[in-house]
Design a protein around this motif. Structure first.
Motif, PDB file in Angstrom:
ATOM      1  N   ILE A 216     -35.840   5.066  -9.126  1.00  0.00           N
ATOM      2  CA  ILE A 216     -36.139   5.882  -7.928  1.00  0.00           C
ATOM      3  C   ILE A 216     -37.902   6.163  -7.989  1.00  0.00           C
ATOM      4  O   ILE A 216     -38.321   6.053  -6.836  1.00  0.00           O
ATOM      5  N   ALA A 217     -38.408   6.312  -9.165  1.00  0.00           N
ATOM      6  CA  ALA A 217     -39.823   6.585  -9.024  1.00  0.00           C
ATOM      7  C   ALA A 217     -40.588   5.329  -8.381  1.00  0.00           C
ATOM      8  O   ALA A 217     -41.475   5.732  -7.842  1.00  0.00           O
ATOM      9  N   GLU A 218     -39.985   4.280  -8.797  1.00  0.00           N
ATOM     10  CA  GLU A 218     -40.864   3.071  -8.403  1.00  0.00           C
ATOM     11  C   GLU A 218     -40.595   2.953  -6.995  1.00  0.00           C
ATOM     12  O   GLU A 218     -41.530   2.870  -6.126  1.00  0.00           O
ATOM     13  N   MET A 219     -39.359   3.262  -6.544  1.00  0.00           N
ATOM     14  CA  MET A 219     -39.192   3.193  -4.998  1.00  0.00           C
ATOM     15  C   MET A 219     -39.941   4.055  -4.298  1.00  0.00           C
ATOM     16  O   MET A 219     -40.827   3.509  -3.285  1.00  0.00           O
ATOM     17  N   VAL A 220     -39.986   5.510  -4.902  1.00  0.00           N
ATOM     18  CA  VAL A 220     -40.899   6.417  -3.924  1.00  0.00           C
ATOM     19  C   VAL A 220     -42.185   6.110  -3.874  1.00  0.00           C
ATOM     20  O   VAL A 220     -43.073   6.232  -3.168  1.00  0.00           O
TER      21      VAL A 220
ATOM     22  N   HIS B  54     -53.342  16.122  -5.951  1.00  0.00           N
ATOM     23  CA  HIS B  54     -53.420  16.612  -4.483  1.00  0.00           C
ATOM     24  C   HIS B  54     -51.993  16.462  -3.772  1.00  0.00           C
ATOM     25  O   HIS B  54     -51.597  15.602  -3.593  1.00  0.00           O
ATOM     26  N   LEU B  55     -51.956  17.540  -3.368  1.00  0.00           N
ATOM     27  CA  LEU B  55     -50.509  17.747  -2.537  1.00  0.00           C
ATOM     28  C   LEU B  55     -50.561  16.448  -1.698  1.00  0.00           C
ATOM     29  O   LEU B  55     -49.465  16.360  -1.019  1.00  0.00           O
ATOM     30  N   SER B  56     -51.609  16.399  -0.855  1.00  0.00           N
ATOM     31  CA  SER B  56     -51.328  15.525   0.129  1.00  0.00           C
ATOM     32  C   SER B  56     -51.213  13.885  -0.194  1.00  0.00           C
ATOM     33  O   SER B  56     -50.703  13.038   0.400  1.00  0.00           O
ATOM     34  N   SER B  57     -51.575  13.813  -1.474  1.00  0.00           N
ATOM     35  CA  SER B  57     -51.303  12.468  -2.023  1.00  0.00           C
ATOM     36  C   SER B  57     -49.774  12.144  -2.476  1.00  0.00           C
ATOM     37  O   SER B  57     -49.509  11.076  -2.747  1.00  0.00           O
ATOM     38  N   ILE B  58     -48.837  13.083  -2.348  1.00  0.00           N
ATOM     39  CA  ILE B  58     -47.483  12.859  -2.572  1.00  0.00           C
ATOM     40  C   ILE B  58     -46.950  12.580  -1.157  1.00  0.00           C
ATOM     41  O   ILE B  58     -47.291  13.026  -0.332  1.00  0.00           O
ATOM     42  N   LEU B  64     -38.408  12.954   0.075  1.00  0.00           N
ATOM     43  CA  LEU B  64     -37.483  13.696   0.749  1.00  0.00           C
ATOM     44  C   LEU B  64     -36.413  12.739   1.256  1.00  0.00           C
ATOM     45  O   LEU B  64     -35.206  13.126   0.967  1.00  0.00           O
ATOM     46  N   CYS B  65     -36.742  11.516   1.946  1.00  0.00           N
ATOM     47  CA  CYS B  65     -35.594  10.807   2.321  1.00  0.00           C
ATOM     48  C   CYS B  65     -34.896  10.130   0.820  1.00  0.00           C
ATOM     49  O   CYS B  65     -33.701  10.130   1.157  1.00  0.00           O
ATOM     50  N   VAL B  66     -35.579   9.818  -0.001  1.00  0.00           N
ATOM     51  CA  VAL B  66     -35.025   9.126  -1.077  1.00  0.00           C
ATOM     52  C   VAL B  66     -34.157  10.113  -1.794  1.00  0.00           C
ATOM     53  O   VAL B  66     -32.805  10.175  -2.029  1.00  0.00           O
ATOM     54  N   THR B  90     -27.968   4.626   2.265  1.00  0.00           N
ATOM     55  CA  THR B  90     -28.925   4.011   2.530  1.00  0.00           C
ATOM     56  C   THR B  90     -29.691   3.894   3.778  1.00  0.00           C
ATOM     57  O   THR B  90     -30.729   3.631   4.047  1.00  0.00           O
ATOM     58  N   PHE B  91     -28.823   4.437   4.746  1.00  0.00           N
ATOM     59  CA  PHE B  91     -29.374   4.757   6.073  1.00  0.00           C
ATOM     60  C   PHE B  91     -30.386   5.944   6.082  1.00  0.00           C
ATOM     61  O   PHE B  91     -31.618   5.762   6.467  1.00  0.00           O
ATOM     62  N   LEU B  92     -30.156   7.050   5.398  1.00  0.00           N
ATOM     63  CA  LEU B  92     -30.864   8.091   5.403  1.00  0.00           C
ATOM     64  C   LEU B  92     -32.057   7.761   4.239  1.00  0.00           C
ATOM     65  O   LEU B  92     -33.358   7.803   4.985  1.00  0.00           O
ATOM     66  N   THR B  93     -31.974   6.843   3.506  1.00  0.00           N
ATOM     67  CA  THR B  93     -33.351   6.586   2.545  1.00  0.00           C
ATOM     68  C   THR B  93     -34.150   5.459   3.306  1.00  0.00           C
ATOM     69  O   THR B  93     -35.338   5.550   2.944  1.00  0.00           O
ATOM     70  N   ALA B  94     -33.424   4.790   4.277  1.00  0.00           N
ATOM     71  CA  ALA B  94     -34.263   4.020   5.016  1.00  0.00           C
ATOM     72  C   ALA B  94     -35.447   4.558   5.856  1.00  0.00           C
ATOM     73  O   ALA B  94     -36.607   4.098   6.162  1.00  0.00           O
TER      74      ALA B  94
END
Lengths: 506, 135
Positions: A216-220, B54-58, B64-66, B90-94
């Motif tokens: 998962i970490a890789e994916m994200v 940095h919060l922005s680099s996340i 969220l999706c994954v 899988t649809f959501l994570t896409a």
């Protein structure tokens, strides 16, 4: 003569249709994973881990091992053709491989690296076959103090040699140990760290940790950055692959040197293919008569690292299979497979399950052979594979993640855990915290505790027991030495730097 | 530094279960915890410049999706079976991808649902319901 019996038995097992099939699947997947940058060995191993639950242990190991050493073959393909390593250990191959492609000798580079990989790997296998019985014999003398010392060594080595400072490595390892301690304590029956959650009584499965932390970490991490792979179409014809005699002549010694370096570093806990390939390259450059050729397409510059990283991958199995000590996170996953199937890793493994051990070793041969065949004629296919768009790969991985995790024990709880560890893994990447020590700590921690307890019980609380016994004394000293070096070296460097600055100021 | 603080927190957790007995179940975790805490404090003191988070680099969208995709799977699997769960998650994570093509993602999820069923239930014999009522 018992040796040949073992080999025969191993071959018998390795050549069974079932194992052959899984070997084929494993090495093909390994090649696939190795070729594609962005998909790592650990991710692939973690994803397939739940599947191994349903296979018999030998087949499972054959497949996972195939993936593991298969990646060492594939990584060089993208490195040579696109200057982009498919595997971290192939980064060094870019240095001389890509210039070779630019000179129109890409085909030659591919062929030579494949052969180097094959020879490097097979020589390491021979080493493994010869040395394993010896190591096992020594290992049988081991008792708890020795085990504890050895595990300590492995953990310390892994923490010191991981990315990031030694301190962070150790911290991660400690965190891993703590996570590993979740569950019921064997000695007293008290539930630890379960916070009242009965599903945690058995502890967390290593597969869950691996999948979350790596998959998962890789994916994200990778989703945002869609590295556009611009494929300059370098068509690689069969004929263009034939090397000149000069190339062959120059490759022989680097091949042997690379294999030696790889086998040595691979067998060490903590070091692996990455360090081996870098070391081999550095060695070649140091030993070469005219080192200026490096970086411009010197054959030695690709042969040595490729032989080294394959040798390292094979050699990494030695401590894992003979002593039960995983030298890296990937090996920890292999041990995890054994544990899930109720096989206790350690020197007893070879005694109690010789068919598994030798079957696996023989499958290494077969796997390497298959890879040799897969690589040379089918290069064109692999090159096309580099164009697989990420948006197909990614949901597929998620699918494996979710279903795989769920299938381990038919519990959705595992999937939740994956989310947790995925978040943790992602956070760790952002903070540059190394993940490998964590996994190792997780696997070795509980075992270490058991051995520590037992050692102290046997010695009635005498801590010096670790130093009384010769073997464990040696190992413990080495471990402490590495620890001190790991902690002290950066400080020394800073002090030296400050001193030199002072000198300049004067 | 944030890292160091986090570690100290972990070790505090450790203590309440830790010191149950002398060389009992508590010793090892407690010592591990102490070590961790020590490292944390050490890093705080030395001022080890850990990576600034940095919060922005996340990549929040991806996270969220994954996460929600997997969570959906966890919830759905017990109710609607494998095929739908896989397809939904899988649809959501896409959606984590920036340049998402909804129809393509939808088709892919359905295909993946089938593939999952084939590999896991048919191929490996895993006991999961493919559809409520089957499997």
């Amino acid at each position: 003569m018992g040796f040949f019996n073992d080999i025969a038995m191993g071959l018998d097992i390795a050549l069974s249709w079932n194992n052959l099939l899984y070997c084929l699947i494993g090495v093909s997947l390994g090649m696939f994973v190795g070729v594609l940058p962005g998909l790592g060995t650990l991710t692939a191993l973690s994803l397939l881990f739940p599947i191994t639950f349903y296979l018999d242990p030998t087949a499972a190991l054959v497949m996972l091992a195939g993936i593991y050493y298969g990646t060492a073959y594939g990584g060089s393909t993208a490195a040579i053709l696109l200057n982009m390593p498919g595997q971290a250990s192939a980064s060094v191959t870019c240095l001389d491989g890509y210039p070779m492609t630019q000179q129109g000798r890409g085909g030659v580079a591919l062929l030579i690296t494949t052969i180097a990989s094959f020879l490097g790997g097979t020589m390491a296998i021979i080493l493994m076959m010869v040395f394993s019985p010896v190591v096992v014999d020594v290992g049988l003398e081991f008792q708890s103090p020795e085990y504890f010392a050895l595990m300590l060594l492995g953990l310390v080595a892994a923490s010191t040699m991981s990315t990031g400072s030694t301190l962070t490595g150790i911290a991660m390892m400690l965190l891993g140990i703590m996570i590993g301690l979740i569950g019921m304590d064997v000695n007293s029956g008290i539930a630890r760290f379960t916070f009242g959650e009965p599903r945690l009584m058995e502890g967390i499965s290593i597969a869950v940790i691996a999948i979350g932390l790596f998959g998962i970490a890789e994916m994200v991490s990778s989703i945002g950055s869609d590295a556009s792979r611009n494929m300059k179409s370098h068509s690689v014809s069969f004929r263009s692959m034939i090397p000149k005699r000069d190339d062959v002549r120059r490759s022989v010694l680097p091949l042997f040197r690379g294999t030696a370096v790889g086998s040595f570093f691979g067998a060490l806990p903590g070091a692996g293919a990455l360090i081996s390939s870098f070391m081999a390259y550095a060695l070649e450059k140091r030993v070469a008569r005219n080192p200026e050729r490096f970086g411009k397409g010197a054959v030695e510059g690709i042969v040595a690292p490729e032989a080294a990283n394959n040798a390292a991958d094979q050699a990494a199995f030695i401590p894992t299979l003979t002593l039960g000590i995983p030298g890296s996170a990937a090996m920890a996953i292999m041990i995890g497979v054994l544990l899930i199937h109720g096989v206790t890793p350690g020197p007893r493994l070879m005694l109690n399950h010789p068919e598994m051990f030798w079957g696996l070793v023989m499958s290494f041969w077969i796997g390497n052979l298959i890879l040799l065949v897969l690589n040379i004629p089918l290069i064109g296919i692999w090159i096309k594979l580099l164009k697989v768009p990420y948006h197909i790969l990614f949901p597929t991985i998620i699918m494996f993640v979710c279903v795989g995790a769920y299938s381990l024990g038919n519990s959705a709880f595992n999937v939740w855990l994956i989310v947790v560890f995925g978040a943790l893994g992602y956070g760790m990447r952002l903070l540059s915290l190394p993940a490998a020590p964590l996994v190792l700590g997780f696997v070795l921690g509980p075992m270490m505790e058991e051995h520590l307890r037992r050692s102290l019980q046997l010695a009635r609380g005498d801590i010096l027991t670790f130093f009384d016994r010769p073997i464990s004394a040696v190992i413990t000293t080495i471990a402490l030495a590495i620890l001190v070096w790991g902690l002290g070296a950066p400080i020394l460097r800073k002090v030296k730097y400050r001193n030199s600055k002072d000198v300049k100021l004067k | 530094m944030a890292v160091g603080a986090a570690f100290t927190l972990y070790t505090v957790f450790n203590y309440d279960i830790g010191t149950i007995q002398y060389i009992g179940p508590g010793l090892f975790p407690a010592s591990v915890g102490v070590l961790l805490g020590a490292i944390g404090i050490f890093q705080l003191l030395v001022g080890e410049r850990g990576e600034r988070l940095h919060l922005s680099s996340i990549n929040w969208r991806a996270v969220l999706c994954v996460c929600s995709g997997c969570a959906v799977f966890a919830i759905a699997i017990n109710f609607v079976g494998l095929f739908l769960s896989v397809a939904l998650s899988t649809f959501l994570t896409a959606f984590a991808q920036r340049n998402i093509r909804i129809i393509r993602a939808g088709v892919q999820s359905l295909i993946l649902g089938v593939v999952a069923a084939l590999i896991f239930v048919v191929g490996l014999g895993v006991q999961i319901e493919i559809w409520p009522g089957i499997g």
